[in-house]
Design a protein around this motif. Structure first.
Motif, PDB file in Angstrom:
ATOM      1  N   ALA A  86       0.745  -1.390  -0.507  1.00 44.12           N
ATOM      2  CA  ALA A  86       0.077   0.437  -0.014  1.00 44.12           C
ATOM      3  C   ALA A  86       0.932   0.734  -0.035  1.00 44.12           C
ATOM      4  N   ASP A  87       2.201   0.878   0.809  1.00 38.33           N
ATOM      5  CA  ASP A  87       2.971   2.220   0.841  1.00 38.33           C
ATOM      6  C   ASP A  87       3.047   2.354  -0.865  1.00 38.33           C
ATOM      7  N   VAL A  88       4.050   0.980  -1.798  1.00 37.27           N
ATOM      8  CA  VAL A  88       4.413   1.466  -3.182  1.00 37.27           C
ATOM      9  C   VAL A  88       3.540   2.615  -3.465  1.00 37.27           C
ATOM     10  N   CYS A  89       2.360   1.769  -3.568  1.00 34.75           N
ATOM     11  CA  CYS A  89       1.480   2.281  -4.126  1.00 34.75           C
ATOM     12  C   CYS A  89       1.501   3.976  -4.239  1.00 34.75           C
ATOM     13  N   ASP A  90       0.827   3.855  -3.205  1.00 30.58           N
ATOM     14  CA  ASP A  90       0.417   5.926  -2.670  1.00 30.58           C
ATOM     15  C   ASP A  90       1.909   6.225  -3.008  1.00 30.58           C
ATOM     16  N   GLY A  93       2.819   6.061  -6.395  1.00 36.38           N
ATOM     17  CA  GLY A  93       1.605   7.066  -7.149  1.00 36.38           C
ATOM     18  C   GLY A  93       1.191   7.949  -7.402  1.00 36.38           C
ATOM     19  N   GLY A  94       1.662   8.665  -6.193  1.00 29.91           N
ATOM     20  CA  GLY A  94       1.801  10.224  -5.838  1.00 29.91           C
ATOM     21  C   GLY A  94       2.910  11.367  -5.425  1.00 29.91           C
ATOM     22  N   GLY A  95       4.357  10.705  -6.299  1.00 30.60           N
ATOM     23  CA  GLY A  95       5.835  11.361  -5.849  1.00 30.60           C
ATOM     24  C   GLY A  95       6.214  10.847  -7.445  1.00 30.60           C
ATOM     25  N   TRP A  96       6.564  12.396  -7.242  1.00 33.06           N
ATOM     26  CA  TRP A  96       7.544  12.205  -8.814  1.00 33.06           C
ATOM     27  C   TRP A  96       9.064  12.571  -8.467  1.00 33.06           C
ATOM     28  N   THR A  97       9.070  12.590  -7.866  1.00 31.93           N
ATOM     29  CA  THR A  97      11.206  13.105  -6.562  1.00 31.93           C
ATOM     30  C   THR A  97      11.263  11.679  -6.372  1.00 31.93           C
ATOM     31  N   LYS A  98      11.748  11.760  -6.248  1.00 30.38           N
ATOM     32  CA  LYS A  98      12.990  10.429  -4.677  1.00 30.38           C
ATOM     33  C   LYS A  98      12.719  11.417  -3.986  1.00 30.38           C
ATOM     34  N   LYS A 100      10.011  13.570  -2.675  1.00 30.61           N
ATOM     35  CA  LYS A 100       8.475  13.267  -2.084  1.00 30.61           C
ATOM     36  C   LYS A 100       8.538  11.768  -2.055  1.00 30.61           C
ATOM     37  N   ILE A 101       8.241  10.653  -2.911  1.00 30.72           N
ATOM     38  CA  ILE A 101       7.812   9.544  -2.862  1.00 30.72           C
ATOM     39  C   ILE A 101       8.598   9.095  -1.941  1.00 30.72           C
ATOM     40  N   LEU A 102      10.033   9.521  -1.148  1.00 32.33           N
ATOM     41  CA  LEU A 102      10.448   8.499   0.424  1.00 32.33           C
ATOM     42  C   LEU A 102       9.228   9.034   1.897  1.00 32.33           C
ATOM     43  N   THR A 103       9.028  10.028   1.240  1.00 25.17           N
ATOM     44  CA  THR A 103       8.097  10.586   2.257  1.00 25.17           C
ATOM     45  C   THR A 103       6.863  10.311   2.308  1.00 25.17           C
ATOM     46  N   ILE A 104       6.452  10.012   1.410  1.00 21.36           N
ATOM     47  CA  ILE A 104       4.694  10.022   1.227  1.00 21.36           C
ATOM     48  C   ILE A 104       4.795   7.566   1.820  1.00 21.36           C
ATOM     49  N   MET A 105       5.847   7.340   1.318  1.00 22.53           N
ATOM     50  CA  MET A 105       6.037   5.976   2.260  1.00 22.53           C
ATOM     51  C   MET A 105       5.714   5.818   3.777  1.00 22.53           C
ATOM     52  N   LYS A 106       6.687   6.828   3.724  1.00 21.90           N
ATOM     53  CA  LYS A 106       7.035   7.035   5.441  1.00 21.90           C
ATOM     54  C   LYS A 106       5.851   6.882   6.043  1.00 21.90           C
ATOM     55  N   ASP A 107       4.816   7.863   5.203  1.00 21.42           N
ATOM     56  CA  ASP A 107       3.805   8.204   6.479  1.00 21.42           C
ATOM     57  C   ASP A 107       2.463   7.051   6.125  1.00 21.42           C
ATOM     58  N   SER A 108       1.696   7.044   7.612  1.00 22.69           N
ATOM     59  CA  SER A 108       1.138   5.802   8.641  1.00 22.69           C
ATOM     60  C   SER A 108      -0.103   5.606   7.983  1.00 22.69           C
ATOM     61  N   TYR A 113      -4.416   5.528  -3.835  1.00 26.10           N
ATOM     62  CA  TYR A 113      -3.892   4.858  -4.752  1.00 26.10           C
ATOM     63  C   TYR A 113      -3.437   3.068  -3.952  1.00 26.10           C
ATOM     64  N   GLY A 114      -2.611   3.814  -2.406  1.00 20.98           N
ATOM     65  CA  GLY A 114      -2.921   2.196  -2.070  1.00 20.98           C
ATOM     66  C   GLY A 114      -4.615   1.247  -1.217  1.00 20.98           C
ATOM     67  N   ALA A 115      -5.374   2.348  -1.815  1.00 23.24           N
ATOM     68  CA  ALA A 115      -6.641   1.484  -1.198  1.00 23.24           C
ATOM     69  C   ALA A 115      -7.436   1.016  -2.134  1.00 23.24           C
ATOM     70  N   VAL A 116      -7.383   1.587  -2.980  1.00 20.37           N
ATOM     71  CA  VAL A 116      -7.264   1.365  -4.634  1.00 20.37           C
ATOM     72  C   VAL A 116      -6.464  -0.267  -4.388  1.00 20.37           C
ATOM     73  N   GLY A 117      -5.203   0.189  -4.247  1.00 20.13           N
ATOM     74  CA  GLY A 117      -4.130  -0.750  -4.516  1.00 20.13           C
ATOM     75  C   GLY A 117      -4.678  -2.288  -4.237  1.00 20.13           C
ATOM     76  N   LEU A 118      -4.826  -2.038  -3.012  1.00 14.60           N
ATOM     77  CA  LEU A 118      -4.570  -3.312  -1.636  1.00 14.60           C
ATOM     78  C   LEU A 118      -6.415  -4.283  -2.033  1.00 14.60           C
ATOM     79  N   VAL A 119      -7.174  -3.328  -2.967  1.00 17.07           N
ATOM     80  CA  VAL A 119      -8.443  -3.819  -3.139  1.00 17.07           C
ATOM     81  C   VAL A 119      -8.168  -5.022  -3.886  1.00 17.07           C
ATOM     82  N   LEU A 120      -7.098  -4.192  -5.096  1.00 14.18           N
ATOM     83  CA  LEU A 120      -7.663  -4.886  -6.777  1.00 14.18           C
ATOM     84  C   LEU A 120      -6.605  -6.228  -6.019  1.00 14.18           C
TER      85      LEU A 120
END
Length: 265
Positions: A86-90, A93-98, A100-108, A113-120
């Motif tokens: 889920a963190d990787v999907c978020d 999916g939402g970050g465009w720089t290293k 930003k991606i790492l910051t989003i993944m660190k967020d609990s 993106y994570g919710a949709v990814g888990l459902v699928l």
């Protein structure tokens, strides 16, 4: 032997919710060595998941038993790998720089993106797993034993797919914010050998009954290759979440490969 048991229980405590001796901690030295047992944890999780399926299959449909088997695996690991997926999907999916991606993944918190990814992910896992089981049952194969091998192989080989990234790529984060960092820093031939031994043995045994199942290795490691390259492109390596996502995607690919091999080859 005592040291190896300590390393094993360190791995068991890190990747599951199974109770371990009180003297076991997340010591960096033991975490580094624990990678050798990561696919073996798949044996344990797969066995628990199969046991749930087998028991409930006497009372409910194959589909319902498959769902309960998936729930059992999630409860065993504490959704450790699903959370990473889920963190990787978020993040990607939402970050465009290293950064930003790492910051989003660190967020609990989980995002869209994570919710949709888990459902699928869960829909795919349920459908592919239940269809795979039905094929074994319909063809009058040794139903319980081969289904057991299917579960164990899926969990072990998918963990090998994930842990192998540690052996070929660098950890992405520059800080010590992730507890996954110690397990990603050092390894020896023992970690490589242990990972591949425990990761491949269930597939070898399964292939004894249906030789073409050995071909599952091709799509699994192609998936691993492209995921690792994707992570390298965007964040210059991998994180613990990336390993969790790789495990989850590889598990789905294994079930899909079983169906394709059985139906079309």
């Amino acid at each position: 032997m005592k040291k190896e048991l300590h390393i094993f229980f360190t791995c068991l405590m890190f990747y599951t919710r199974i109770p371990c001796p009180k003297n076991i901690t997340h010591h960096p030295d033991y975490l580094n060595k624990a990678t050798r047992y990561f696919p073996f944890i798949g044996w344990i999780v797969g066995s628990i998941s199969f046991l749930a399926f087998y028991v409930f299959s006497f009372f409910v449909s194959i589909e319902a038993a498959a769902i309960l088997a998936i729930i059992a695996s999630i409860l065993t690991t504490g959704a450790f790998h699903e959370d990473g997926f889920a963190d990787v999907c978020d993040g990607f999916g939402g970050g465009w720089t290293k950064e930003k991606i790492l910051t989003i993944m660190k967020d609990s918190a989980i995002g869209a993106y994570g919710a949709v990814g888990l459902v699928l992910l869960f829909l795919l896992k349920f459908k592919l797993l239940s269809e795979s089981i039905s094929i074994f049952q319909t063809n009058n194969l040794d139903f319980p034993f081969l289904i057991f091998l299917l579960f164990v192989n899926a969990h072990a080989l998918s963990r090998l797919s994930a842990v192998s990234i540690i052996f070929t790529h660098e950890y992405s984060r520059d800080d010590a914010s992730s507890k996954s960092k110690p397990i990603a820093q050092q390894y020896t031939w023992k970690e490589v050998f242990g990972s591949f031994f425990f990761g491949l043995l269930p597939l070898i045994v399964l292939s004894y009954f249906y030789h073409l199942f050995i071909l599952i290795l091709i799509p699994v490691f192609l998936t691993r290759f492209f995921l690792a390259r994707y992570f390298q492109k965007w964040i210059d390596g991998y994180t613990g979440d990336c390993l969790g996502a790789t495990q989850q995607v590889s598990e789905v690919i294994i079930y899909l490969s079983v169906l394709i091999l059985w139906k079309f080859i």
